[in-house]
Enzyme design. Structure first.
Site, mmCIF file in Angstrom:
data_model
loop_
_atom_site.group_PDB
_atom_site.id
_atom_site.type_symbol
_atom_site.label_atom_id
_atom_site.label_comp_id
_atom_site.label_asym_id
_atom_site.label_seq_id
_atom_site.Cartn_x
_atom_site.Cartn_y
_atom_site.Cartn_z
ATOM 1 N N LEU A 1 -1.069 19.912 169.629
ATOM 2 C CA LEU A 1 -1.326 21.241 169.049
ATOM 3 C C LEU A 1 -0.135 21.771 168.268
ATOM 4 O O LEU A 1 -0.199 22.864 167.708
ATOM 5 C CB LEU A 1 -1.726 22.218 170.154
ATOM 6 C CG LEU A 1 -3.010 21.824 170.903
ATOM 7 C CD1 LEU A 1 -3.286 22.800 172.040
ATOM 8 C CD2 LEU A 1 -4.204 21.759 169.959
ATOM 9 N N GLY B 1 1.756 25.330 176.148
ATOM 10 C CA GLY B 1 2.969 25.992 175.666
ATOM 11 C C GLY B 1 4.189 25.187 176.047
ATOM 12 O O GLY B 1 4.129 24.319 176.924
ATOM 13 N N TYR C 1 11.090 32.008 172.043
ATOM 14 C CA TYR C 1 9.990 31.891 173.015
ATOM 15 C C TYR C 1 9.299 33.240 173.216
ATOM 16 O O TYR C 1 8.078 33.352 173.081
ATOM 17 C CB TYR C 1 10.533 31.363 174.357
ATOM 18 C CG TYR C 1 9.487 31.300 175.440
ATOM 19 C CD1 TYR C 1 8.592 30.230 175.505
ATOM 20 C CD2 TYR C 1 9.366 32.308 176.394
ATOM 21 C CE1 TYR C 1 7.612 30.176 176.480
ATOM 22 C CE2 TYR C 1 8.397 32.260 177.370
ATOM 23 C CZ TYR C 1 7.513 31.191 177.418
ATOM 24 O OH TYR C 1 6.539 31.150 178.392
#
Ligand SMILES: NC(=O)c1ccc[n+]([C@@H]2O[C@H](COP(=O)([O-])OP(=O)(O)OC[C@H]3O[C@@H](n4cnc5c(N)ncnc54)[C@H](O)[C@@H]3O)[C@@H](O)[C@H]2O)c1
Length: 253
Positions: A42, A71, A149
């Site tokens: 992804l 993630g 992040y």
């Protein structure tokens, strides 16, 4: 009983959500870079497009919900990777699945972070929200990993809030969770990080409920938000963090 699709379902929080939904009798398709029904990277445009096509193929009978959980953490030195997976790997899949989600008035759950409200570079967040991956990656390259992040998660949550009304008009109910520190392979890597490790341990000690989160804490909340008991919850960002956000930002909600 329905079919759910989850990204990042091979490990940690995603694996716990997958197991919880399966225990409740649902079918769950995992999209991940490893150990998945649909293997996709992804971080890349090609990987996201391949994932969307494969999900559409596999869910012709309907899609009850989509969970964007894949993630990478702030321990990852490549800020472009943080940007590509955490923001574009989530948003582009929701956008690509929109019509399929609308067919069954499906629920969407975005796995954000309780770090989302933390200070970050506003130019970075703006580039993300503008969908400009090239600029976002370039700006991220000039930032420290932690604000990259938290900025990726801030933009993800703001994207959800901005789009809540339009998606709800099609019956799609979007919500986000903001996990606090949760024991998973990702957080173990952050704890071992030579730069951030000590600060993280102090951070864990300061969690008001006196313990770190567990993947099952997130799975229980995900199950509730995706399910029939939460049909009037829409556009919410629910902190699941043992009180950490309230401790750090007592005047904000
Ligand atoms: N663990 C925590 O303390 C914590 C706190 C707040 C938010 N989160 C968020 O929760 C989510 C899950 O994290 P976790 O702690 O369970 O981590 P994890 O590392 O255990 O799981 C992450 C999953 O994402 C997948 N993934 C990573 N890069 C990918 C890519 N390029 N393409 C496809 N899949 C990819 C991994 O293979 C893995 O299965 C992440 O979005 C993370 O940012 C975690």
């Amino acid at each position: 009983m329905g079919t759910y699709v989850i990204t990042g379902g091979a490990s940690g929080i995603g694996a716990a959500i997958r197991q919880q939904l399966q225990t409740e009798g649902h079918s769950v398709l995992v999209v991940d870079i490893q150990e998945a029904d649909i293997v996709a990277n992804l971080a890349t445009d090609q990987g996201r497009r391949g994932a969307i096509a494969a999900i559409l193929d596999a869910t012709t009978d309907g899609l009850a919900g989509f969970i964007a959980c894949a993630g990478v953490g702030s321990h990852v030195p490549d800020r472009a990777l943080i940007t590509a997976v955490n923001y574009f790997g989530a948003v582009e899949l929701v956008v690509g699945l929109r019509e399929r989600l609308a067919q069954n008035r499906a629920a969407v759950l975005l796995v954000s972070s309780n770090s989302a409200p933390m200070p970050t570079n506003p130019d970075y967040v703006q580039a993300l929200l503008a969908g400009d991956e090239q600029t976002a990656c370039a700006v991220a390259g000039q930032m420290e990993s932690q604000p990259a992040y938290s900025g990726s998660k801030q933009a993800l949550t703001r994207w959800m809030r901005r789009n809540t009304r339009d998606y709800a008009a099609q019956g799609i109910r979007m919500n986000a969770i903001g996990p606090g520190y949760t024991r998973t392979p990702l957080s173990a890597a952050v704890e071992d990080d030579p730069t951030y490790g000590d600060a993280i341990k102090q951070f864990i000690d300061s969690i008001p409920m006196g313990r770190p989160g567990l993947p099952q804490d997130m799975a229980d909340v995900a199950s509730f938000l995706l399910g029939d008991k939460a049909t009037f919850i829409c556009g919410a960002m629910l902190f699941v963090d043992g009180g950490h956000d309230a401790m750090l930002r007592p005047e904000a909600f």
